[in-house]
Design an enzyme around this catalytic site. Structure first.
Site, mmCIF file in Angstrom:
data_model
loop_
_atom_site.group_PDB
_atom_site.id
_atom_site.type_symbol
_atom_site.label_atom_id
_atom_site.label_comp_id
_atom_site.label_asym_id
_atom_site.label_seq_id
_atom_site.Cartn_x
_atom_site.Cartn_y
_atom_site.Cartn_z
ATOM 1 N N SER A 82 0.860 -1.235 -0.059
ATOM 2 C CA SER A 82 0.048 0.075 0.133
ATOM 3 C C SER A 82 0.947 1.166 0.097
ATOM 4 O O SER A 82 1.617 1.251 0.956
ATOM 5 C CB SER A 82 -0.881 -0.013 1.132
ATOM 6 O OG SER A 82 -1.813 -1.180 1.062
ATOM 7 N N CYS A 109 -7.328 -1.571 6.683
ATOM 8 C CA CYS A 109 -6.256 -2.315 6.072
ATOM 9 C C CYS A 109 -5.444 -2.921 7.088
ATOM 10 O O CYS A 109 -5.284 -2.719 8.344
ATOM 11 C CB CYS A 109 -5.599 -0.849 5.597
ATOM 12 S SG CYS A 109 -3.869 -1.472 4.697
ATOM 13 N N ASP A 144 -8.563 -3.437 2.453
ATOM 14 C CA ASP A 144 -7.194 -3.638 1.662
ATOM 15 C C ASP A 144 -6.854 -4.601 2.591
ATOM 16 O O ASP A 144 -5.862 -4.107 3.609
ATOM 17 C CB ASP A 144 -6.477 -2.413 1.523
ATOM 18 C CG ASP A 144 -5.011 -2.678 0.760
ATOM 19 O OD1 ASP A 144 -4.966 -3.723 0.550
ATOM 20 O OD2 ASP A 144 -4.266 -1.618 0.865
ATOM 21 N N TRP A 179 -4.839 -8.792 3.813
ATOM 22 C CA TRP A 179 -4.055 -9.671 3.250
ATOM 23 C C TRP A 179 -4.034 -10.708 4.268
ATOM 24 O O TRP A 179 -3.940 -10.510 5.454
ATOM 25 C CB TRP A 179 -2.826 -9.261 2.938
ATOM 26 C CG TRP A 179 -2.063 -8.634 4.003
ATOM 27 C CD1 TRP A 179 -1.298 -9.056 4.978
ATOM 28 C CD2 TRP A 179 -1.742 -7.222 4.095
ATOM 29 N NE1 TRP A 179 -0.712 -7.988 5.829
ATOM 30 C CE2 TRP A 179 -1.068 -7.012 5.307
ATOM 31 C CE3 TRP A 179 -2.575 -6.164 3.361
ATOM 32 C CZ2 TRP A 179 -0.902 -5.450 5.747
ATOM 33 C CZ3 TRP A 179 -2.177 -4.913 3.984
ATOM 34 C CH2 TRP A 179 -1.508 -4.543 5.143
#
Length: 585
Positions: A365, A537, A582, A584
């Protein structure tokens, strides 16, 4: 009046004046010299052959075959395996399936849908006993991977006739994400709607569990189904088809050695836009500093200069899958560790190189605003380094490489190949909309850009809505990233509220979701009454799920909703683009 006839000198002068300045011989010689000079100037280059320039498109070195049907016919292939891959796993699975075809008397090829004209899929019926296999990963919140985006858009918009086309799909995803395997599911369904014939059921791979096991199980059932469908039998040839041969060169011209350019040779020396994953821009490293003050982790901040880029921001081992899970996956054994621990396993080096997947681009990012830093891109990342159960130290490839990239190296600028991936993770169009940002650890990265931009808007005299940040780290005195910058933003009023959870500074662990519930009244007002946009995020497996549950609980308690209604409420926020992630795993 003097008589000039009696003066020989005067008579001589008069005779000189009457005669022409150049004689006939002089004129002849002058003309000859001038003619030779003109001939030499005008005609000397005509004797040289004029080079013929051919259009770049016609040269075999640069021609790119966009017809996969043409390529299959030329090479005698009847199975094409398309892959949608972001990290390389989908591409690896596609290559394995393409090689499998040889065992059944067929020939396969793996193909990137981005490089071919996918409208040709309807022509697959021109090739006897043909199949199109799709290995498709889902990226982010149900999105296609970058290289499958155009194919996805075309499937949505197009109205092709795939009658007679035979296909199957293996999907790659992660159950921790809400839109699990959305891309694979969509393509499987859409191809059937357009008349294609599914010859085997959709395969579902879960990276949160054991993706390799899921793929192997599906693959073992898929090929017998193909044999039954076409009435063929396995050839018994179990050896892999080799594509590479090892040759040792003792004397090499290093200028002719392939240095990793993916798009075209020499692209690193001759940089040309547009820049993407196959043609990255070599950005100069201008800053590389450690962010955390203490602890055994290395969290870094990098700044990359983008000036001039025009970028806007086959051996079988182990007796069971359980053993594979524990001995390989749980113990984090990479290929080198496996070869070290199994000395009897001695594959030829060229075979080993063929099995290794190509390194994929690593995504980070952006931790800066293009309004504030138009010629620089900032990155925040944690260097991956850990000890495995076998006592080995595993290091993250990209982060450790980046860690070594200092701004100057022996007087030379250090560069990093990079490009920008489009993202929907951005501030609301209206600057007056409030934003709630939740980003523990390196999840703070995009919010540094958000806050910088809101600060810039404020300096321009624009009205900005409430800007609220929920940040989490382990210890205040160890890994509070960007502490000084964030506290300054809070002091100047750019950050309306800075809420920080230090998880290990006290006996009871405190996380960002706890602070959200602690401030539930303010959170609910911003979301329900003030049209706030929510951004998450960081870690998908735990944090993002726990934060989402916190919003469910707040909606239940303060909105008077049932659990099902609260879930539906948050889903509608996502649909409207007011709840973005966002994350992961």
């Amino acid at each position: 009046m003097a008589d000039t006839r009696a003066d020989p000198a005067a008579q001589s002068e008069l005779m000189d004046e009457d005669e022409p300045f150049f004689s006939n011989l002089d004129l002849f010689l002058f003309s000859l010299i001038a003619g030779l000079l003109v001939y030499w100037i005008i005609f000397r280059k005509k004797a040289e052959p004029i080079p013929e320039f051919k259009k770049l498109e016609s040269t075999p070195q640069t021609t790119r075959e966009t017809s996969f049907i043409g390529k299959m016919k030329k090479t005698g292939k009847n199975i094409v395996v398309f892959y949608g891959s972001q990290t390389g796993t989908g591409e690896e699975f596609a290559n394995r399936l393409a090689k499998d075809a040889h065992r059944y008397g067929m020939k396969g090829m793996a193909a990137d849908p981005e490089e071919y004209d996918m409208s040709e899929l309807s022509r697959l019926t021109e090739i006897e006993n043909s199949i199109a296999i799709f290995c498709l990963a889902t990226y982010g919140e149900g999105d296609p991977t970058d290289n499958a985006q155009d194919f996805y858009d075309w499937l949505q918009e197009g109205d092709a006739d795939f009658s007679g086309v035979k296909y199957t799909v293996f999907a790659l995803g992660n159950k921790t994400y809400e839109h699990y395997n959305a891309m694979g599911k969509y393509v499987d369904k859409r191809l059937a709607e357009l008349g294609a014939q599914r010859i085997f059921d959709l395969g579902m791979g879960d990276d949160d569990g054991n993706l390799e096991e899921d793929f192997v199980s599906w693959r073992e059932q898929f090929w017998p189904a193909v044999c039954e469908h076409f009435g063929v039998e396995a050839t018994g040839e179990e050896s892999s088809i080799r594509q590479y041969e090892l040759k040792v060169h003792s004397d090499l011209n290093m200028n002719k050695v392939y240095t990793g350019e993916l798009g075209r040779l020499m692209s690193f020396e001759n940089q040309k836009p547009p820049f993407d994953s196959k043609n990255p821009f070599l950005a100069a490293v201008t800053v590389n500093r450690k962010l955390n003050k203490a602890g055994d982790r290395h969290l870094m901040h990098l700044e990359l200069d983008i000036t001039g880029s025009k970028i806007r921001s086959d051996a079988v081992f182990l007796s069971s899958q359980a053993l594979y899970q524990s001995w390989v996956l749980d113990s984090c054994r990479n290929i080198l560790a496996i070869l070290e621990d199994l000395p009897s396993l001695r594959p030829p080096i060229d075979h080993l190189c063929e099995l290794l997947p190509r390194l994929q681009a690593r995504y980070y990012s952006i931790a800066s605003s293009s309004k504030v830093h138009p010629n620089s891109i900032h990155i925040c990342a944690v260097v991956v380094e850990y000890e495995t159960k076998t006592g080995r130290v595993n290091k993250g490839v990209a982060t450790n490489w980046l860690k070594s990239k200092m701004p100057t190296d022996n007087g030379h600028k250090t560069t990093v190949p990079m490009y920008i991936r489009k993202s929907q993770f951005r501030l609301p169009f209206k600057s007056t909309n409030p934003v709630i940002m939740v980003g523990p650890g390196t999840g703070i990265a995009p919010f540094m850009g958000f806050v910088q931009e809101r600060g810039w808007l404020k300096e321009q005299g624009k009205d900005i809505g409430e800007t609220v940040l929920y940040y989490g780290c382990r210890y205040k005195n160890e890994d509070f990233l960007y502490q000084e910058e964030l506290e300054e933003f809070e002091k100047t009023g750019v950050l309306t509220a800075l809420n920080v959870a230090f998880s290990r500074d006290q006996a009871e662990k405190v996380y960002v979701q706890h602070l959200l519930k602690k401030n539930k009244e303010a959170v609910w007002r911003l979301v329900h009454s003030d049209n706030a946009h929510i951004y998450i995020c960081g870690d998908a497996r735990n944090m993002a799920r726990d934060v989402q549950n916190a919003f469910y609980e707040i909606a239940e308690e303060l909105g008077g909703l049932s659990r099902a209604q609260a879930v539906d409420y948050v889903k509608k926020l996502m649909t409207k683009g007011r709840y973005s992630q966002d994350v992961w795993s």
